[in-house]
Scaffold this motif. Structure first.
Motif, PDB file in Angstrom:
ATOM      1  N   GLU A 161     -25.010  16.033  47.938  1.00 24.35           N
ATOM      2  CA  GLU A 161     -23.706  16.451  48.451  1.00 24.35           C
ATOM      3  C   GLU A 161     -22.614  15.472  48.051  1.00 24.35           C
ATOM      4  N   TYR A 162     -22.951  14.182  48.070  1.00 20.56           N
ATOM      5  CA  TYR A 162     -21.969  13.183  47.638  1.00 20.56           C
ATOM      6  C   TYR A 162     -21.644  13.375  46.160  1.00 20.56           C
ATOM      7  N   ALA A 163     -22.672  13.594  45.348  1.00 12.94           N
ATOM      8  CA  ALA A 163     -22.462  13.794  43.917  1.00 12.94           C
ATOM      9  C   ALA A 163     -21.578  15.019  43.664  1.00 12.94           C
ATOM     10  N   ALA A 164     -21.871  16.105  44.338  1.00 12.18           N
ATOM     11  CA  ALA A 164     -21.090  17.331  44.153  1.00 12.18           C
ATOM     12  C   ALA A 164     -19.636  17.123  44.546  1.00 12.18           C
ATOM     13  N   ALA A 165     -19.407  16.379  45.633  1.00 10.33           N
ATOM     14  CA  ALA A 165     -18.050  16.131  46.117  1.00 10.33           C
ATOM     15  C   ALA A 165     -17.244  15.301  45.122  1.00 10.33           C
ATOM     16  N   HIS A 166     -17.950  14.540  44.272  1.00 13.17           N
ATOM     17  CA  HIS A 166     -17.267  13.691  43.296  1.00 13.17           C
ATOM     18  C   HIS A 166     -17.493  14.189  41.867  1.00 13.17           C
ATOM     19  N   LYS A 167     -17.837  15.473  41.756  1.00 10.84           N
ATOM     20  CA  LYS A 167     -17.984  16.132  40.456  1.00 10.84           C
ATOM     21  C   LYS A 167     -18.926  15.357  39.545  1.00 10.84           C
ATOM     22  N   SER A 168     -20.010  14.888  40.126  1.00 13.29           N
ATOM     23  CA  SER A 168     -21.008  14.124  39.393  1.00 13.29           C
ATOM     24  C   SER A 168     -22.340  14.870  39.361  1.00 13.29           C
ATOM     25  N   PHE A 169     -23.181  14.508  38.441  1.00 15.94           N
ATOM     26  CA  PHE A 169     -24.525  15.057  38.372  1.00 15.94           C
ATOM     27  C   PHE A 169     -25.440  14.238  39.290  1.00 15.94           C
ATOM     28  N   TYR A 170     -26.557  14.839  39.689  1.00 15.37           N
ATOM     29  CA  TYR A 170     -27.464  14.158  40.622  1.00 15.37           C
ATOM     30  C   TYR A 170     -28.914  14.420  40.206  1.00 15.37           C
ATOM     31  N   MET A 171     -29.762  13.421  40.434  1.00 14.14           N
ATOM     32  CA  MET A 171     -31.190  13.588  40.136  1.00 14.14           C
ATOM     33  C   MET A 171     -32.007  12.642  40.997  1.00 14.14           C
ATOM     34  N   ASP A 172     -33.068  13.160  41.609  1.00 15.27           N
ATOM     35  CA  ASP A 172     -34.062  12.331  42.297  1.00 15.27           C
ATOM     36  C   ASP A 172     -35.019  11.787  41.246  1.00 15.27           C
ATOM     37  N   TYR A 173     -35.460  10.534  41.438  1.00 16.84           N
ATOM     38  CA  TYR A 173     -36.322   9.932  40.426  1.00 16.84           C
ATOM     39  C   TYR A 173     -37.176   8.838  41.045  1.00 16.84           C
ATOM     40  N   SER A 229     -15.145   3.988  39.274  1.00 16.82           N
ATOM     41  CA  SER A 229     -15.237   4.548  37.917  1.00 16.82           C
ATOM     42  C   SER A 229     -14.290   5.729  37.744  1.00 16.82           C
ATOM     43  N   ILE A 230     -14.236   6.574  38.765  1.00 14.82           N
ATOM     44  CA  ILE A 230     -13.347   7.735  38.720  1.00 14.82           C
ATOM     45  C   ILE A 230     -11.886   7.286  38.749  1.00 14.82           C
ATOM     46  N   LYS A 231     -11.582   6.360  39.632  1.00 10.75           N
ATOM     47  CA  LYS A 231     -10.206   5.865  39.780  1.00 10.75           C
ATOM     48  C   LYS A 231      -9.671   5.282  38.474  1.00 10.75           C
ATOM     49  N   LEU A 232     -10.507   4.520  37.778  1.00 11.17           N
ATOM     50  CA  LEU A 232     -10.062   3.827  36.572  1.00 11.17           C
ATOM     51  C   LEU A 232     -10.295   4.629  35.292  1.00 11.17           C
ATOM     52  N   GLY A 233     -10.886   5.798  35.415  1.00 12.35           N
ATOM     53  CA  GLY A 233     -11.139   6.602  34.222  1.00 12.35           C
ATOM     54  C   GLY A 233     -12.113   5.939  33.276  1.00 12.35           C
ATOM     55  N   MET A 234     -13.148   5.300  33.830  1.00 13.92           N
ATOM     56  CA  MET A 234     -14.078   4.524  33.024  1.00 13.92           C
ATOM     57  C   MET A 234     -15.072   5.380  32.246  1.00 13.92           C
ATOM     58  N   THR A 235     -15.259   6.625  32.651  1.00 14.68           N
ATOM     59  CA  THR A 235     -16.296   7.442  32.050  1.00 14.68           C
ATOM     60  C   THR A 235     -15.917   8.914  32.062  1.00 14.68           C
ATOM     61  N   ARG A 236     -16.510   9.666  31.159  1.00  9.92           N
ATOM     62  CA  ARG A 236     -16.284  11.102  31.105  1.00  9.92           C
ATOM     63  C   ARG A 236     -17.226  11.860  32.037  1.00  9.92           C
ATOM     64  N   SER A 237     -18.306  11.221  32.462  1.00  6.54           N
ATOM     65  CA  SER A 237     -19.260  11.869  33.361  1.00  6.54           C
ATOM     66  C   SER A 237     -20.067  10.816  34.102  1.00  6.54           C
ATOM     67  N   ILE A 238     -20.638  11.233  35.237  1.00  5.53           N
ATOM     68  CA  ILE A 238     -21.453  10.330  36.052  1.00  5.53           C
ATOM     69  C   ILE A 238     -22.732  11.053  36.457  1.00  5.53           C
ATOM     70  N   LEU A 239     -23.850  10.349  36.308  1.00 10.59           N
ATOM     71  CA  LEU A 239     -25.133  10.824  36.825  1.00 10.59           C
ATOM     72  C   LEU A 239     -25.569   9.871  37.922  1.00 10.59           C
ATOM     73  N   ILE A 240     -25.677  10.375  39.144  1.00 15.82           N
ATOM     74  CA  ILE A 240     -26.152   9.565  40.270  1.00 15.82           C
ATOM     75  C   ILE A 240     -27.661   9.742  40.352  1.00 15.82           C
ATOM     76  N   LEU A 241     -28.373   8.627  40.193  1.00 15.22           N
ATOM     77  CA  LEU A 241     -29.827   8.660  40.109  1.00 15.22           C
ATOM     78  C   LEU A 241     -30.430   8.011  41.353  1.00 15.22           C
ATOM     79  N   ALA A 242     -31.088   8.832  42.166  1.00 19.59           N
ATOM     80  CA  ALA A 242     -31.697   8.358  43.414  1.00 19.59           C
ATOM     81  C   ALA A 242     -33.117   7.886  43.127  1.00 19.59           C
ATOM     82  N   ASN A 243     -33.301   6.580  43.037  1.00 26.47           N
ATOM     83  CA  ASN A 243     -34.600   6.008  42.665  1.00 26.47           C
ATOM     84  C   ASN A 243     -35.484   5.726  43.889  1.00 26.47           C
TER      85      ASN A 243
END
Length: 199
Positions: free
Chosen positions: A150-162, A120-134
């Motif tokens: 840590e993975y989310a932070a390294a890829h400038k993404s948001f993170y949430m446990d759920y 998604s980052i490589k292709l510019g598919m989105t302006r933001s990413i939320l990684i949701l740990a289900n």
């Protein structure tokens, strides 16, 4: 049937304002990650309207939210892995956010999520990413919260446990809207920065 994850945004013909736009948010996840169950919980948000999605097959549907502050309609799409055909090309119309869901009890699910984040980052598919740990309520967790965050932070993404089984959808919805607000603010600032300076 497979469809592109990138869908062009357009002005809403039924709108009273020709400036109204349709913004998009996609839920992506590997089979059994719980992505569709989480997506369907949006039904519990009173502000959101459920719509039939033409061309997605029966009983496919989307959710729509009017956002007067930004003069926009925000469309939510459920795109599990088996329905996605990502084209290897950059897109001029990135969506506002992709929510990448993975199963914390399944290492392969996390690896697939990482692959999609990086694509998604490589292709510019989105302006933001939320990684949701289900499934964070389960005892047999193999991907720790710190590893995911840590993975989310390294890829400038948001993170949430759920937990789709345990958690109310409102905190997740609030998180999505917080991200959406940040995206719209950045887009507006970038747009103003490109305008020619007045003498």
């Amino acid at each position: 049937m497979r469809i592109n994850i990138i869908m062009k945004r357009k002005s809403s013909g039924s709108s009273s304002s020709s400036d109204e736009v349709e913004d998009t948010i996609f839920f992506f996840g590997k089979l059994k990650s719980g992505v569709t169950k989480i997506f369907n919980k949006l039904e519990d948000i009173s502000e959101i309207e459920r719509l039939k999605a033409p061309g997605l097959g029966n009983p496919r549907h989307i959710y729509m939210l009017d956002v007067p502050k930004y003069n926009s309609k925000l469309l939510f799409y459920d795109m599990p892995e088996e329905r996605i055909n990502v084209q290897e090309q950059n897109t001029p119309n990135p969506c506002e956010c992709i929510i990448v869901v993975y199963d914390v009890t399944n290492r392969e699910s996390f690896n697939k999520a990482k692959e999609f984040v990086e694509l998604s980052i490589k292709l510019g598919m989105t302006r933001s990413i939320l990684i949701l740990a289900n499934k964070c309520d389960l005892p047999n967790r193999v991907v720790s919260q710190s590893e995911g965050a840590e993975y989310a932070a390294a890829h400038k993404s948001f993170y949430m446990d759920y937990s789709a089984e345990r958690d109310d959808v409102r905190p997740l919805f609030n998180k999505i809207m917080e991200i959406y607000a940040k995206v719209k603010t950045k887009v507006r600032k970038d747009s103003q920065g490109k305008q020619p300076q007045q003498a």
